[in-house]
Design an enzyme around this catalytic site. Structure first.
Site, short mmCIF file in Angstrom:
data_model
loop_
_atom_site.label_atom_id
_atom_site.label_comp_id
_atom_site.label_asym_id
_atom_site.label_seq_id
_atom_site.Cartn_x
_atom_site.Cartn_y
_atom_site.Cartn_z
N HIS A 199 0.78 1.38 -13.15
CA HIS A 199 1.56 0.23 -13.60
C HIS A 199 3.05 0.60 -13.55
O HIS A 199 3.42 1.69 -14.02
CB HIS A 199 1.16 -0.16 -15.03
N GLY B 229 0.78 -1.24 0.00
CA GLY B 229 0.00 0.00 0.00
C GLY B 229 0.81 1.28 0.00
O GLY B 229 0.32 2.31 0.48
N THR B 230 2.02 1.27 -0.57
CA THR B 230 2.78 2.54 -0.60
C THR B 230 2.12 3.54 -1.55
O THR B 230 2.18 4.75 -1.31
CB THR B 230 4.25 2.33 -1.00
N ASN B 231 1.47 3.07 -2.60
CA ASN B 231 0.76 4.00 -3.48
C ASN B 231 -0.48 4.55 -2.78
O ASN B 231 -0.83 5.73 -2.95
CB ASN B 231 0.39 3.33 -4.80
N MET C 245 -3.75 -6.64 -7.33
CA MET C 245 -3.13 -7.69 -8.13
C MET C 245 -4.13 -8.73 -8.65
O MET C 245 -3.74 -9.84 -8.99
CB MET C 245 -2.05 -8.40 -7.31
N ILE D 112 -7.32 -9.72 -11.29
CA ILE D 112 -7.98 -9.31 -12.53
C ILE D 112 -9.50 -9.25 -12.31
O ILE D 112 -10.09 -10.16 -11.71
CB ILE D 112 -7.60 -10.26 -13.68
N LEU D 113 -10.11 -8.16 -12.80
CA LEU D 113 -11.57 -8.03 -12.76
C LEU D 113 -12.08 -8.01 -14.19
O LEU D 113 -11.39 -7.51 -15.08
CB LEU D 113 -11.97 -6.73 -12.06
C1 GAR Z 1 3.47 -1.03 -7.35
O1 GAR Z 1 4.77 -0.98 -7.90
C2 GAR Z 1 2.42 -1.03 -8.43
O2 GAR Z 1 2.75 -0.21 -9.52
C3 GAR Z 1 2.43 -2.47 -8.85
O3 GAR Z 1 2.58 -3.19 -7.65
C4 GAR Z 1 3.24 -2.39 -6.67
C5 GAR Z 1 2.36 -2.28 -5.45
O4 GAR Z 1 2.98 -1.58 -4.42
N1 GAR Z 1 1.23 -2.80 -9.56
C6 GAR Z 1 1.19 -3.66 -10.56
O5 GAR Z 1 2.16 -4.31 -10.93
C7 GAR Z 1 -0.17 -3.83 -11.22
N2 GAR Z 1 -0.02 -4.41 -12.52
P1 GAR Z 1 2.17 -0.90 -3.23
O6 GAR Z 1 1.19 -1.94 -2.67
O7 GAR Z 1 3.24 -0.56 -2.23
O8 GAR Z 1 1.47 0.31 -3.77
#
Ligand code: GAR
Length: 208
Positions: A110, A12-14, A91, A93-94
């Site tokens: 992405h 969940g850093t994003n 992560m 797919i829907l």
């Molecule tokens: C992030 O790098 C995001 O871009 C990627 O997973 C990581 C999740 O990090 N997403 C994908 O690859 C989707 N295709 P987070 O949980 O720390 O945000």
């Protein structure tokens, strides 16, 4: 005010970048009203709780297939009155039952420059492993609208990041997050909430 519902599966850093942007007043006209996780133990849920944001778990393991899982997520998004749905490290797919219910109202971050290193099987660290295997010198991140094609919806924002000698997938992932994802995702959400993104002929344009 746009109700922003964030879909997560992991660290969940994003999501944190979005929460920080909201705290700093960078997301005018929008508020994160709910975080939905596909995994009960995702640390992203703690981040939401620590910030007083409602959480829901819709565990992928509880559903037999993509179709039944998609309907459960769609119904939850409707219940939450979502005006914008953000995939932030989601992560799972829907299918079209969700994308049809929220056309051009779902966005994904992405960790590569689409159309490179994207599509089925390209997620998380795997993306950075493939980038290093191919030896490209620039990678980055993309925020795009979600449609029925995996990583195929209109591109909203992109930012390039250098690949350096000696990078490991983990080191590169961190640089892409810090220099690209955590910047362009909150920016795209803010633009959306201000009504600054229009789509013409499947191309997203940012209004001045
Ligand atoms: C992030 O790098 C995001 O871009 C990627 O997973 C990581 C999740 O990090 N997403 C994908 O690859 C989707 N295709 P987070 O949980 O720390 O945000």
């Amino acid at each position: 005010m746009v109700n922003i519902v964030v879909l997560v599966s992991g660290g969940g850093t994003n999501l944190q970048a979005l929460i920080d942007a909201q705290k700093n007043g960078l997301i005018e006209n929008g508020a994160i009203t709910c975080v939905i996780s596909s995994k009960p133990d995702a640390y992203a849920l703690e981040r939401a709780k620590n910030n007083g944001i409602k959480t829901r778990v819709i565990s992928r393991k509880d559903y037999a297939d993509t179709a039944s899982y998609s309907i459960a997520v769609r119904d939850a998004l409707i219940e939450e009155n979502a005006g914008l749905v953000v995939y932030a490290g989601f992560m799972t797919i829907l299918d079209e039952s969700v994308t049809n219910a929220f056309p051009n109202k779902m966005m994904n971050v992405h960790p590569a420059l689409i159309p490179s290193f994207c599509g089925k099987g390209f997620y998380g660290l795997k993306v950075h492993e493939e980038v290093l295997k191919r030896g490209v010198k620039l990678t980055g991140a993309t925020v795009h609208f979600v449609n029925e094609v995996c990583d195929g919806g209109p591109i909203i924002l992109q930012k390039a990041v250098e690949v350096k000698n000696g990078d490991t997938p983990e080191i590169l992932q961190k640089r892409v997050m810090e220099q690209a994802e955590w910047i362009i995702l909150p920016t795209a959400v803010s633009l959306f909430c201000k009504g600054k993104i229009v789509i013409e002929d499947n191309i997203a344009k940012i209004l001045e």
